[in-house]
Motif scaffolding. Structure first.
Motif, PDB file in Angstrom:
ATOM      1  N   GLU A  86      73.624  46.217  -8.662  1.00  0.00           N
ATOM      2  CA  GLU A  86      72.685  47.500  -8.308  1.00  0.00           C
ATOM      3  C   GLU A  86      71.927  47.207  -6.858  1.00  0.00           C
ATOM      4  O   GLU A  86      71.757  47.964  -6.077  1.00  0.00           O
ATOM      5  CB  GLU A  86      71.561  47.583  -9.318  1.00  0.00           C
ATOM      6  CG  GLU A  86      72.107  48.189 -10.740  1.00  0.00           C
ATOM      7  CD  GLU A  86      72.381  49.424 -10.649  1.00  0.00           C
ATOM      8  OE1 GLU A  86      71.803  50.062  -9.716  1.00  0.00           O
ATOM      9  OE2 GLU A  86      73.230  50.050 -11.505  1.00  0.00           O
ATOM     10  N   PHE A  87      71.538  45.716  -6.588  1.00  0.00           N
ATOM     11  CA  PHE A  87      71.006  45.392  -5.541  1.00  0.00           C
ATOM     12  C   PHE A  87      71.877  45.915  -4.122  1.00  0.00           C
ATOM     13  O   PHE A  87      71.455  46.182  -3.431  1.00  0.00           O
ATOM     14  CB  PHE A  87      70.542  43.887  -5.332  1.00  0.00           C
ATOM     15  CG  PHE A  87      70.162  43.599  -4.083  1.00  0.00           C
ATOM     16  CD1 PHE A  87      68.861  43.540  -3.797  1.00  0.00           C
ATOM     17  CD2 PHE A  87      70.921  42.692  -3.043  1.00  0.00           C
ATOM     18  CE1 PHE A  87      68.276  43.410  -2.486  1.00  0.00           C
ATOM     19  CE2 PHE A  87      70.381  42.425  -2.032  1.00  0.00           C
ATOM     20  CZ  PHE A  87      68.978  42.574  -1.782  1.00  0.00           C
ATOM     21  N   ILE A  88      73.129  45.423  -4.393  1.00  0.00           N
ATOM     22  CA  ILE A  88      74.177  45.588  -3.483  1.00  0.00           C
ATOM     23  C   ILE A  88      74.354  47.221  -3.363  1.00  0.00           C
ATOM     24  O   ILE A  88      74.318  47.592  -2.089  1.00  0.00           O
ATOM     25  CB  ILE A  88      75.406  44.956  -3.468  1.00  0.00           C
ATOM     26  CG1 ILE A  88      75.055  43.462  -3.317  1.00  0.00           C
ATOM     27  CG2 ILE A  88      76.512  45.554  -2.747  1.00  0.00           C
ATOM     28  CD1 ILE A  88      76.368  42.608  -3.594  1.00  0.00           C
ATOM     29  N   ALA A  89      74.621  47.920  -4.387  1.00  0.00           N
ATOM     30  CA  ALA A  89      74.544  49.390  -4.362  1.00  0.00           C
ATOM     31  C   ALA A  89      73.451  50.063  -3.739  1.00  0.00           C
ATOM     32  O   ALA A  89      73.723  51.167  -3.037  1.00  0.00           O
ATOM     33  CB  ALA A  89      74.907  49.869  -5.652  1.00  0.00           C
ATOM     34  N   HIS A  90      72.214  49.595  -3.617  1.00  0.00           N
ATOM     35  CA  HIS A  90      71.038  50.327  -3.150  1.00  0.00           C
ATOM     36  C   HIS A  90      70.885  49.874  -1.720  1.00  0.00           C
ATOM     37  O   HIS A  90      69.983  50.332  -1.038  1.00  0.00           O
ATOM     38  CB  HIS A  90      69.985  50.128  -3.914  1.00  0.00           C
ATOM     39  CG  HIS A  90      70.084  50.979  -5.082  1.00  0.00           C
ATOM     40  ND1 HIS A  90      70.558  50.362  -6.387  1.00  0.00           N
ATOM     41  CD2 HIS A  90      69.679  52.161  -5.324  1.00  0.00           C
ATOM     42  CE1 HIS A  90      70.540  51.488  -7.230  1.00  0.00           C
ATOM     43  NE2 HIS A  90      69.948  52.508  -6.676  1.00  0.00           N
ATOM     44  N   ALA A  91      71.577  48.936  -1.247  1.00  0.00           N
ATOM     45  CA  ALA A  91      71.313  48.438   0.187  1.00  0.00           C
ATOM     46  C   ALA A  91      71.370  49.209   1.295  1.00  0.00           C
ATOM     47  O   ALA A  91      70.486  49.239   2.061  1.00  0.00           O
ATOM     48  CB  ALA A  91      72.406  47.016   0.356  1.00  0.00           C
ATOM     49  N   PRO A  92      72.252  50.055   1.298  1.00  0.00           N
ATOM     50  CA  PRO A  92      72.491  51.086   2.627  1.00  0.00           C
ATOM     51  C   PRO A  92      71.131  51.952   2.466  1.00  0.00           C
ATOM     52  O   PRO A  92      70.627  52.238   3.605  1.00  0.00           O
ATOM     53  CB  PRO A  92      73.564  51.772   2.253  1.00  0.00           C
ATOM     54  CG  PRO A  92      74.650  50.804   1.522  1.00  0.00           C
ATOM     55  CD  PRO A  92      73.757  50.304   0.542  1.00  0.00           C
ATOM     56  N   GLU A  93      71.012  52.566   1.354  1.00  0.00           N
ATOM     57  CA  GLU A  93      69.528  53.408   1.084  1.00  0.00           C
ATOM     58  C   GLU A  93      68.226  52.706   1.615  1.00  0.00           C
ATOM     59  O   GLU A  93      67.574  52.952   2.267  1.00  0.00           O
ATOM     60  CB  GLU A  93      69.734  54.002  -0.142  1.00  0.00           C
ATOM     61  CG  GLU A  93      68.531  54.882  -0.343  1.00  0.00           C
ATOM     62  CD  GLU A  93      68.342  55.314  -1.863  1.00  0.00           C
ATOM     63  OE1 GLU A  93      67.307  55.429  -2.342  1.00  0.00           O
ATOM     64  OE2 GLU A  93      69.328  55.381  -2.531  1.00  0.00           O
ATOM     65  N   ASP A  94      68.422  51.318   1.046  1.00  0.00           N
ATOM     66  CA  ASP A  94      67.117  50.383   1.236  1.00  0.00           C
ATOM     67  C   ASP A  94      67.023  49.973   2.587  1.00  0.00           C
ATOM     68  O   ASP A  94      65.894  50.210   3.176  1.00  0.00           O
ATOM     69  CB  ASP A  94      67.255  49.296   0.272  1.00  0.00           C
ATOM     70  CG  ASP A  94      67.084  49.707  -1.089  1.00  0.00           C
ATOM     71  OD1 ASP A  94      66.614  50.709  -1.417  1.00  0.00           O
ATOM     72  OD2 ASP A  94      67.350  48.791  -1.929  1.00  0.00           O
ATOM     73  N   VAL A  95      68.131  49.525   3.265  1.00  0.00           N
ATOM     74  CA  VAL A  95      68.053  49.098   4.689  1.00  0.00           C
ATOM     75  C   VAL A  95      67.765  50.611   5.566  1.00  0.00           C
ATOM     76  O   VAL A  95      66.719  50.472   6.477  1.00  0.00           O
ATOM     77  CB  VAL A  95      69.410  48.498   5.296  1.00  0.00           C
ATOM     78  CG1 VAL A  95      69.328  48.642   6.693  1.00  0.00           C
ATOM     79  CG2 VAL A  95      69.667  47.407   4.455  1.00  0.00           C
ATOM     80  N   ARG A  96      68.105  51.625   5.320  1.00  0.00           N
ATOM     81  CA  ARG A  96      67.954  52.916   6.185  1.00  0.00           C
ATOM     82  C   ARG A  96      66.589  53.103   5.922  1.00  0.00           C
ATOM     83  O   ARG A  96      65.633  53.356   6.990  1.00  0.00           O
ATOM     84  CB  ARG A  96      68.785  54.226   5.637  1.00  0.00           C
ATOM     85  CG  ARG A  96      68.414  55.211   6.423  1.00  0.00           C
ATOM     86  CD  ARG A  96      69.214  56.594   5.984  1.00  0.00           C
ATOM     87  NE  ARG A  96      69.445  56.691   4.433  1.00  0.00           N
ATOM     88  CZ  ARG A  96      70.584  56.233   3.839  1.00  0.00           C
ATOM     89  NH1 ARG A  96      71.680  55.830   4.485  1.00  0.00           N
ATOM     90  NH2 ARG A  96      70.532  56.442   2.588  1.00  0.00           N
ATOM     91  N   THR A  97      66.056  52.988   4.798  1.00  0.00           N
ATOM     92  CA  THR A  97      64.535  53.359   4.647  1.00  0.00           C
ATOM     93  C   THR A  97      63.524  52.234   5.216  1.00  0.00           C
ATOM     94  O   THR A  97      62.556  52.739   5.912  1.00  0.00           O
ATOM     95  CB  THR A  97      64.106  53.445   3.186  1.00  0.00           C
ATOM     96  OG1 THR A  97      64.962  54.412   2.511  1.00  0.00           O
ATOM     97  CG2 THR A  97      62.789  53.655   2.747  1.00  0.00           C
TER      98      THR A  97
END
Length: 142
Positions: A86-97
């Motif tokens: 889950e952490f990796i799957a959300h990484a792109p969105e989290d990094v963008r934010t």
């Protein structure tokens, strides 16, 4: 980290983010809930999943090579695998934010420093502008 991120560091993070496989990324389990994949453009078809590209694959390999996990149960091991996916799957969105927030805060900081530098103790104009700025939802252009 003890020093502020430089513009170059932010640009390098942005470049890595931009170069990564486009999202959204999603997580799905298969193999009798013994494997998890993070995949780009993951879609549930009703009879399975389709994805443009697999990003990462996790299995339920036990963590018995780490003495601190010796007491973990199989369920705890699997829960950790799920959390990592889950952490990796959300990484792109989290990094963008996070990049957007860092850039917004840097702009806000520059604006406030500029306003304080212009401060006129007699008129209090800079103080008023800083108070208005801090009360506003959007960051004005510096």
């Amino acid at each position: 980290m003890t020093t502020p991120l430089t513009a170059q560091q932010l640009d390098e993070i942005q470049a890595r983010h931009t170069a990564a496989t486009r999202g959204p990324w999603g997580v799905y389990q298969f193999g009798g809930d013994s494997l998890i994949e993070v995949a780009a453009d993951l879609k549930d078809t009703g009879t399975g999943y389709t994805a443009r590209r697999t990003i990462a694959r996790f299995d339920e390999e036990p963590l018995d090579n780490d003495p601190t996990h010796a007491e973990w149960t199989a369920e705890e091991d699997w829960a950790q695998v799920q959390a990592d996916a889950e952490f990796i799957a959300h990484a792109p969105e989290d990094v963008r934010t996070l990049l957007a927030e860092v850039r917004r805060l840097q702009q806000q900081r520059r604006y406030l420093i500029n306003q304080l530098a212009k401060r006129d103790a007699r008129s209090g104009e800079a103080d008023r502008k800083v108070r208005e700025f801090l009360a506003a939802d959007d960051t004005p252009a510096p």
